[in-house]
Each structure stands twice: as C-alpha cells, then as structure tokens.
Design a protein around this motif. Structure first.
Motif, short mmCIF file in Angstrom:
data_model
loop_
_atom_site.label_atom_id
_atom_site.label_comp_id
_atom_site.label_asym_id
_atom_site.label_seq_id
_atom_site.Cartn_x
_atom_site.Cartn_y
_atom_site.Cartn_z
N PHE A 59 14.29 2.21 22.52
CA PHE A 59 13.53 3.34 23.07
C PHE A 59 12.15 2.89 23.52
CE2 PHE A 59 10.62 6.94 22.75
CZ PHE A 59 11.29 7.90 23.48
N SER A 60 11.53 2.00 22.74
CA SER A 60 10.19 1.51 23.09
C SER A 60 10.23 0.71 24.39
CB SER A 60 9.64 0.63 21.96
OG SER A 60 9.51 1.37 20.77
N LEU A 61 11.25 -0.13 24.56
CA LEU A 61 11.38 -0.91 25.78
C LEU A 61 11.63 0.00 26.98
CD1 LEU A 61 13.47 -3.93 24.49
CD2 LEU A 61 11.08 -3.97 25.21
N TYR A 62 12.43 1.05 26.77
CA TYR A 62 12.66 1.99 27.87
C TYR A 62 11.38 2.74 28.22
CZ TYR A 62 14.33 5.96 30.54
OH TYR A 62 14.49 6.90 31.52
N PHE A 63 10.61 3.12 27.20
CA PHE A 63 9.34 3.78 27.43
C PHE A 63 8.40 2.90 28.25
CE2 PHE A 63 4.90 4.09 25.82
CZ PHE A 63 4.57 5.31 26.39
N TYR A 64 8.36 1.59 27.91
CA TYR A 64 7.49 0.69 28.67
C TYR A 64 8.02 0.48 30.09
CZ TYR A 64 4.19 -3.02 29.65
OH TYR A 64 3.19 -3.76 30.21
N TYR A 65 9.36 0.45 30.23
CA TYR A 65 9.94 0.35 31.57
C TYR A 65 9.54 1.55 32.43
CZ TYR A 65 13.46 1.01 35.21
OH TYR A 65 14.08 1.26 36.40
N LYS A 66 9.55 2.74 31.84
CA LYS A 66 9.14 3.93 32.58
C LYS A 66 7.65 3.90 32.91
CE LYS A 66 10.74 7.57 33.28
NZ LYS A 66 11.15 8.14 34.58
N SER A 67 6.87 3.14 32.16
CA SER A 67 5.43 3.05 32.41
C SER A 67 5.08 1.92 33.37
CB SER A 67 4.68 2.82 31.09
OG SER A 67 4.93 3.87 30.19
N SER A 68 5.86 0.81 33.34
CA SER A 68 5.45 -0.38 34.09
C SER A 68 6.58 -1.08 34.84
CB SER A 68 4.82 -1.39 33.12
OG SER A 68 3.69 -0.85 32.50
N GLY A 69 7.76 -0.54 34.82
CA GLY A 69 8.85 -1.14 35.57
C GLY A 69 9.27 -2.49 35.01
N LEU A 70 9.48 -3.47 35.89
CA LEU A 70 9.99 -4.78 35.49
C LEU A 70 8.98 -5.62 34.71
CD1 LEU A 70 12.07 -5.81 38.64
CD2 LEU A 70 12.88 -4.90 36.45
#
Length: 295
Positions: A59-70
């Motif tokens: 979930f944390s990695l998905y949250f960061y993906y939604k914030s900063s992409g790749l």
C-alpha cells in the motif's frame, strides 16, 4: 450485467494510475478514501505480522506511485543499497572497512539527493566560475554563451526517505540497532506511508523494533490519533490553503498593488502558512501511524 455496462472502466483505471498533473497528496480526499478502504483489512491482519508487513508495504509503494509515478523505483533502489550496506556492516569487524561502508552509503544517498536538488544550482555556479577564469586569463575558448538548465523533476519526499535510510546505516554502524531481519522489514520502515512524503523523519532505532511488536491500541490512543488527524487536516486544508489562496499568493503575485502594511502582513501570513502546512502534515502522519499501532 447492466451495472457493469454502466461503469466507466477506463475512468476507474485512470483514477488508479499516476497522474502527473494531479499527484495524490497526503491531505487529499483520494488518499482518505484509499485509507478507509485500506484500514479494514489491516485490522484483520493486525495479528499476522508477516502478512501485515507485506500489505502495508504494498500500500505504501502504491501511495508513493500515486504521488511520484516511476520515481517509486528510485525509492526501492535507495532502500536496497542501504539494506545491503547495513547487512555488510553487521558482519564486518574491521573498523576501517566499516567506515568505508558508511562513507559509501553517504556518497550514494547524498549524491542522489544533490543531483535532484542542487545539480542546476551547482552547474550554474561552475559555469560562472569558468566564465570568470576565461575573462581573467584571456582564454576566449573558455567563455561559453549560456548555461542551459537541465529539466530535472524533484521526486516527492526524497529528502525525508534519504535521511531516513542514512539514519539506519549510521545506527547499524554505531551498533545501536541490529540490522532489519529481511529486506521486506526494511522496506516497511522506509516506505511507511504516513511519513513517507512529508516526514517527520523517524530514526531506525525507534521504529524498526516496533515492527515485530504486537499491536495494542487503547481507547485513549485511538482518540488522540483521531484528534491529531482531524487537527492536522484543519491546519493543512483549511488554515494553510485558505491563507495561501486568499491572501498570501495575491500579495506576492503583485506586491506593488498593495500597501507596505499589507505586504508585511503577507510575509507574516506566509510564515503561518508554512507552519500550518508542515505542522498539519506531521500531525496527520503521527495520528495515522498511531491508529496503525506505531509511535
């Protein structure tokens, strides 16, 4: 069937993907909806340490993906390098080699941070220095026409997770903590979403031991967590954003259109805006982490 026919699947897919024009922020409605969907399963997994760590990390990695992409790949790379260096430090007994490993961690982390935050600034300084030397020494071939800034996008939260992973390496070097039992545990520490993009920075020696502890939350702690979340949201979304949009930005955009007193009040207003912004984020981070059983 009629229900699925009426759904706009492509729209749902767009919402789940990273949008560079509208990255998800910690105080957004999208985040709180995702958090409310995340929380029930977390409660069910609270006694299953391994599954809970996997669930929160994903979930944390998905949250960061939604914030900063790749840039999530850069986060994983930073976590991987310091995890491996920490393992080597724990096995190495020769002091000189231990110091070299810490220096390697510093070079990797600070080099990465310097590139994203200071490359254009340092490049422009070097360009100006070369220009001056060329003029003084009468070397026209050293005199260039202009410094062309690189288009470097700053990853969200890079300062926070960089110093956090560095703190882990330093704590292992000082033998203040044992290295994380697995990369997944270390990734949990680095990627823990409440404090990932805006802090506060958490020391490894304070956080990692909590990963393996049984989650226990009293009614008083639950009340405090909700108080911090709501109070932080009011600071960030109401006070800070309201002052910014309705006063500070207007004065800063056209200072000559306002009196000296109004300009001075805008400076004080900006101070209050910055305080409420960071304080609100920190309060929400502390509250959400406490709600998940972490202090």
């Amino acid at each position: 069937m009629h229900f699925f026919d009426s759904m706009d699947i492509s729209r749902l897919w767009d919402i789940l993907q990273y949008d560079a024009s509208a990255p998800m922020i910690f105080s957004s409605g999208t985040f709180f909806i995702l958090f409310l969907l995340f929380l029930p399963l977390y409660i069910l997994l609270r006694r299953q340490t391994g599954l809970r760590i996997v669930y929160v990390s994903l979930f944390s990695l998905y949250f960061y993906y939604k914030s900063s992409g790749l840039f999530v790949l850069l986060l994983l790379a930073a976590a991987t390098s310091d995890f491996l260096i920490g393992r080597l430090l724990s096995r190495q007994q020769i002091q000189v080699r231990r110091k070299l490993l810490v220096a390697l961690s510093m070079c990797i982390n600070l080099g990465e941070l310097s590139y994203f935050k200071f490359f254009n600034f340092l490049g422009e300084m070097l360009f100006s220095l070369i220009q001056e030397i060329g003029l003084v020494t009468n070397r026209p071939e050293w005199i260039m026409t202009d410094w062309e800034h690189w288009d470097i996008i700053l990853p969200v939260g890079i300062s926070f997770y960089t110093f956090q992973t560095m703190s882990y390496t330093i704590d292992v070097y000082r033998r203040e903590i044992e290295p994380a039992k697995s990369f997944l545990d270390f990734a949990f520490f680095v990627c823990f979403f409440p404090q990932l993009v805006a802090g506060p920075i958490v020391r490894a020696k304070d956080f990692i031991p909590q990963i393996y502890q049984k989650i226990q939350l009293t009614k008083e702690e639950t009340s405090l967590a909700l108080f911090l979340i709501i109070g932080g949201l009011l600071k960030k979304a109401v006070i800070s954003d309201y002052i910014s949009l309705n006063f500070v930005d207007r004065v800063f955009d056209a200072p000559n259109s306002y009196t000296a007193i109004e300009n001075l009040m805008a400076v004080y207003g900006y101070t209050l805006q910055i305080y409420c912004d960071f304080s609100g984020y920190s309060d929400m981070a502390i509250g959400i982490a406490l709600l998940l059983g972490f202090r």
